[in-house]
Design a protein around this motif. Structure first.
Motif, PDB file in Angstrom:
ATOM      1  N   ILE A  55       0.409  -1.306   0.272  1.00  0.00           N
ATOM      2  CA  ILE A  55      -0.103  -0.389   0.071  1.00  0.00           C
ATOM      3  C   ILE A  55       0.636   1.188  -0.118  1.00  0.00           C
ATOM      4  N   VAL A  56       1.433   0.774  -0.008  1.00  0.00           N
ATOM      5  CA  VAL A  56       2.403   2.047   0.461  1.00  0.00           C
ATOM      6  C   VAL A  56       2.757   3.196  -0.907  1.00  0.00           C
ATOM      7  N   VAL A  57       3.062   2.916  -1.779  1.00  0.00           N
ATOM      8  CA  VAL A  57       2.723   3.582  -3.070  1.00  0.00           C
ATOM      9  C   VAL A  57       1.123   4.642  -3.368  1.00  0.00           C
ATOM     10  N   PRO A  58       0.706   3.397  -3.147  1.00  0.00           N
ATOM     11  CA  PRO A  58      -0.698   4.504  -3.768  1.00  0.00           C
ATOM     12  C   PRO A  58      -0.811   5.550  -2.507  1.00  0.00           C
ATOM     13  N   VAL A  59      -0.472   4.676  -1.134  1.00  0.00           N
ATOM     14  CA  VAL A  59      -0.911   5.863  -0.073  1.00  0.00           C
ATOM     15  C   VAL A  59      -0.254   7.617  -0.463  1.00  0.00           C
ATOM     16  N   VAL A  60       0.919   7.340  -0.666  1.00  0.00           N
ATOM     17  CA  VAL A  60       1.643   8.705  -1.150  1.00  0.00           C
ATOM     18  C   VAL A  60       1.160   9.069  -2.318  1.00  0.00           C
ATOM     19  N   LEU A  61       1.221   8.621  -3.185  1.00  0.00           N
ATOM     20  CA  LEU A  61       0.917   9.418  -4.723  1.00  0.00           C
ATOM     21  C   LEU A  61      -0.648   9.900  -4.400  1.00  0.00           C
ATOM     22  N   LEU A  62      -1.711   9.045  -4.041  1.00  0.00           N
ATOM     23  CA  LEU A  62      -2.905  10.416  -3.253  1.00  0.00           C
ATOM     24  C   LEU A  62      -3.079  11.173  -2.635  1.00  0.00           C
ATOM     25  N   SER A 150       8.989  -0.747  -9.195  1.00  0.00           N
ATOM     26  CA  SER A 150      10.086  -0.545  -8.563  1.00  0.00           C
ATOM     27  C   SER A 150       9.729   0.373  -7.296  1.00  0.00           C
ATOM     28  N   ALA A 151       8.686   0.949  -6.413  1.00  0.00           N
ATOM     29  CA  ALA A 151       8.341   1.419  -5.535  1.00  0.00           C
ATOM     30  C   ALA A 151       9.630   3.255  -5.437  1.00  0.00           C
ATOM     31  N   ASN A 152       9.522   3.655  -6.316  1.00  0.00           N
ATOM     32  CA  ASN A 152      10.608   4.995  -6.467  1.00  0.00           C
ATOM     33  C   ASN A 152      10.480   5.921  -6.195  1.00  0.00           C
ATOM     34  N   MET A 153      10.059   6.243  -4.837  1.00  0.00           N
ATOM     35  CA  MET A 153       9.621   7.422  -3.706  1.00  0.00           C
ATOM     36  C   MET A 153       9.379   8.499  -4.044  1.00  0.00           C
ATOM     37  N   LEU A 154      10.743   8.747  -4.695  1.00  0.00           N
ATOM     38  CA  LEU A 154      11.022  10.288  -4.810  1.00  0.00           C
ATOM     39  C   LEU A 154      10.651  10.444  -6.473  1.00  0.00           C
ATOM     40  N   GLN A 155      10.412   9.259  -6.543  1.00  0.00           N
ATOM     41  CA  GLN A 155       9.476   9.576  -8.519  1.00  0.00           C
ATOM     42  C   GLN A 155       7.577   9.632  -7.932  1.00  0.00           C
ATOM     43  N   VAL A 156       7.530   9.259  -7.136  1.00  0.00           N
ATOM     44  CA  VAL A 156       6.290   8.816  -7.524  1.00  0.00           C
ATOM     45  C   VAL A 156       5.803  10.132  -6.744  1.00  0.00           C
ATOM     46  N   ILE A 157       6.828  11.113  -5.632  1.00  0.00           N
ATOM     47  CA  ILE A 157       6.210  12.265  -5.217  1.00  0.00           C
ATOM     48  C   ILE A 157       6.438  13.222  -6.090  1.00  0.00           C
ATOM     49  N   VAL A 158       6.990  12.825  -7.414  1.00  0.00           N
ATOM     50  CA  VAL A 158       7.555  13.848  -8.406  1.00  0.00           C
ATOM     51  C   VAL A 158       5.623  14.461  -8.709  1.00  0.00           C
ATOM     52  N   ILE A 159       5.416  12.943  -9.180  1.00  0.00           N
ATOM     53  CA  ILE A 159       4.732  12.073 -10.084  1.00  0.00           C
ATOM     54  C   ILE A 159       3.045  12.852  -9.441  1.00  0.00           C
ATOM     55  N   ALA A 160       3.122  12.739  -8.137  1.00  0.00           N
ATOM     56  CA  ALA A 160       2.174  13.387  -7.596  1.00  0.00           C
ATOM     57  C   ALA A 160       1.617  14.816  -7.750  1.00  0.00           C
ATOM     58  N   LEU A 161       3.418  15.606  -7.619  1.00  0.00           N
ATOM     59  CA  LEU A 161       3.244  17.206  -7.780  1.00  0.00           C
ATOM     60  C   LEU A 161       2.676  17.979  -9.466  1.00  0.00           C
ATOM     61  N   LEU A 186     -10.850   7.864  -4.382  1.00  0.00           N
ATOM     62  CA  LEU A 186      -9.753   6.861  -4.264  1.00  0.00           C
ATOM     63  C   LEU A 186      -8.711   6.847  -2.627  1.00  0.00           C
ATOM     64  N   TYR A 187      -8.225   8.456  -2.217  1.00  0.00           N
ATOM     65  CA  TYR A 187      -7.805   8.576  -1.254  1.00  0.00           C
ATOM     66  C   TYR A 187      -8.213   7.696   0.197  1.00  0.00           C
ATOM     67  N   ALA A 188      -9.822   7.579   0.041  1.00  0.00           N
ATOM     68  CA  ALA A 188     -10.328   7.816   1.387  1.00  0.00           C
ATOM     69  C   ALA A 188     -10.358   6.144   1.351  1.00  0.00           C
ATOM     70  N   VAL A 189     -11.097   5.462  -0.123  1.00  0.00           N
ATOM     71  CA  VAL A 189     -10.208   4.160  -0.209  1.00  0.00           C
ATOM     72  C   VAL A 189      -9.047   3.794   0.585  1.00  0.00           C
ATOM     73  N   ILE A 190      -7.927   4.339   0.243  1.00  0.00           N
ATOM     74  CA  ILE A 190      -7.082   3.685   0.626  1.00  0.00           C
ATOM     75  C   ILE A 190      -6.697   3.885   2.022  1.00  0.00           C
ATOM     76  N   GLU A 191      -6.822   4.979   2.198  1.00  0.00           N
ATOM     77  CA  GLU A 191      -6.951   5.240   3.881  1.00  0.00           C
ATOM     78  C   GLU A 191      -8.053   3.974   4.259  1.00  0.00           C
TER      79      GLU A 191
END
Ligand code: ASP
Length: 418
Positions: A55-62, A150-161, A186-191
């Motif tokens: 869940i870490v990727v969808p949590v960060v993204l959303l 690959s759960a590259n979190m910095l990239q996931v954050i950039v995508i979210a931005l 979607l965020y409510a679901v992932i929460e």
């Protein structure tokens, strides 16, 4: 009569105690029993860790996109928003440094164990810090799906931005609203999913604790006590130094008065381990201490979502501890990566119980430490969480007081000019 369900903290405490008891029994019963914990109990803990990873990727993204979208009226509250975010970023970065300093002192003193021989399982390649420019280039994804898989979190954050910013920029109001609603749904679901995974933590706690105690013996309990102590020293130092200085220098409030005024929220946060749940209490405390109502109404909810100094300290201490257990020595470059990712991870951490541990995966991923090793501290996460949530909430209150004081000063300056 209906049976009352045990609260999660109590379940975790019971799981912890049972895990230690079963682990000790297996430890003293010899190799067969120890092997049993590795073969049959640990895999159940692995399932829990897998769910955390999943869940870490969808949590960060959303959560990041949702946060950006809820800042929609940033323009209206422009000056308050900028001051708040700058305050949050600076204090969180200081928190990371404090966490790393104490963690390295403890590691240097030999108080963190090296379990690499006995853990054995995971292999890793220590990533070289390739310099600032290549790190910068590496933050920008060339393939969105690759970043997710690959759960590259910095990239996931950039995508979210990028997505958050682009949704805000959409001209068609109806489409913009549809996207905003989609993200928040979607965020409510992932929460909800996150709450479910967190509700499984007693299983993770019991199985990992019994496996760890059975295979590492009582030694691990001693080292866990030390890593908890290390985090708490960081929490206390950060509160005493950073918040006292901020309250007295900017808001002109005596530190004693500040902590006395914030006490109710601090205690509530300590026991509930949720900044979000503490919000009503912290708002009352902040206003009693002299924060402007509208500033507190803006700063505190934002803070309970993105300002997590306690979480940042915990993530830094836990990373150094886990690295030490894995037999790794962090280079200066990796420490800088830890400061950056722990600052971002704490921003992405939701203000709910246990969320900081999920985001710890992001910090570990960033410096190539196997995420499985979170299992080493999962059993005592609640103890870390109590302190870190308490600090998180204190930071939000201190920010609301400082920003109120700055806004008052600005208004006074304007009216003097007029
Ligand atoms: N429980 C923390 C909070 O609500 C977040 C965390 O787990 O670090 O502030």
């Amino acid at each position: 009569m209906k049976k009352k369900k045990l609260s999660l903290p109590l379940q975790i405490l019971i799981a912890l105690v049972l895990g230690v008891i079963v682990g000790l029994i297996c430890y003293f019963s010899g190799e067969g029993a120890q092997k049993f914990t590795g073969d049959y109990l640990k895999p159940l803990g692995d399932i829990f860790v897998n769910l955390l990873k999943f869940i870490v990727v969808p949590v960060v993204l959303l959560s990041m996109i949702d946060g950006i979208l809820s800042m929609n009226d940033m323009k209206k509250v422009g000056s308050v928003g900028v001051k708040t975010v700058v305050f949050f970023m600076i204090t969180t970065a200081i928190a990371c440094v404090i966490g790393l300093v104490f963690a390295n002192i403890f590691k240097g003193a030999g108080w963190f164990p090296d379990l690499s021989g006995s853990l054995g399982a995971a292999e890793y390649e220590a990533k070289e810090f390739g310099g600032f420019m290549s790190t910068l280039v590496g933050i920008f994804p060339s393939n969105m799906w690759a970043a997710f898989s690959s759960a590259n979190m910095l990239q996931v954050i950039v995508i979210a931005l990028f997505f958050g910013g682009s949704i805000l920029a959409v001209k068609d109001k109806e489409k913009k609203l549809t996207c905003t609603n989609l993200v928040s749904s979607l965020y409510a679901v992932i929460e909800r999913l996150m709450m479910f995974v967190i509700s499984l933590s007693p299983i993770g706690v019991f199985t990992y604790m019994s496996w760890v105690v059975a295979t590492q013996g009582a030694e691990i309990l001693g080292s866990l006590a030390l890593v908890i102590l290390c985090a708490y020293i960081g929490y206390v130092v950060h509160a005493l130094v950073v918040y006292s200085v901020a309250a007295s220098a900017f808001a002109k409030i005596n530190p004693l008065k500040f902590f006395k005024g914030a006490f109710a929220a601090m205690i509530f946060a300590f026991t509930s381990t949720s900044s979000a749940a503490t919000l009503p209490v912290s708002k009352e405390c902040a206003e009693d201490l002299g924060a402007e109502g509208d500033v507190a109404a803006f700063v505190l909810p934002l803070g309970s979502t993105i300002n997590m100094d306690g979480t940042a300290i915990y993530q830094c201490v836990a990373t150094v501890f886990i690295a030490s257990c894995a037999g790794m020595n962090l280079t200066l470059g990796q420490m800088i990566t830890v400061v950056v990712t722990a600052t971002l991870a704490s921003i992405g951490t939701a203000g709910v119980s246990g969320a900081g541990m999920i985001m710890l995966a992001m910090v570990l991923e960033a410096i190539n430490i196997p995420v499985e090793y979170i299992g080493l501290i999962v059993a005592v996460d609640r103890l870390f969480d109590m302190g870190r949530t308490c600090l998180n909430v204190t930071g939000d209150i201190s920010c609301s007081l400082c920003v109120s004081a700055w806004e008052r000063k600005k208004a006074a300056g304007k009216s003097a000019k007029a």
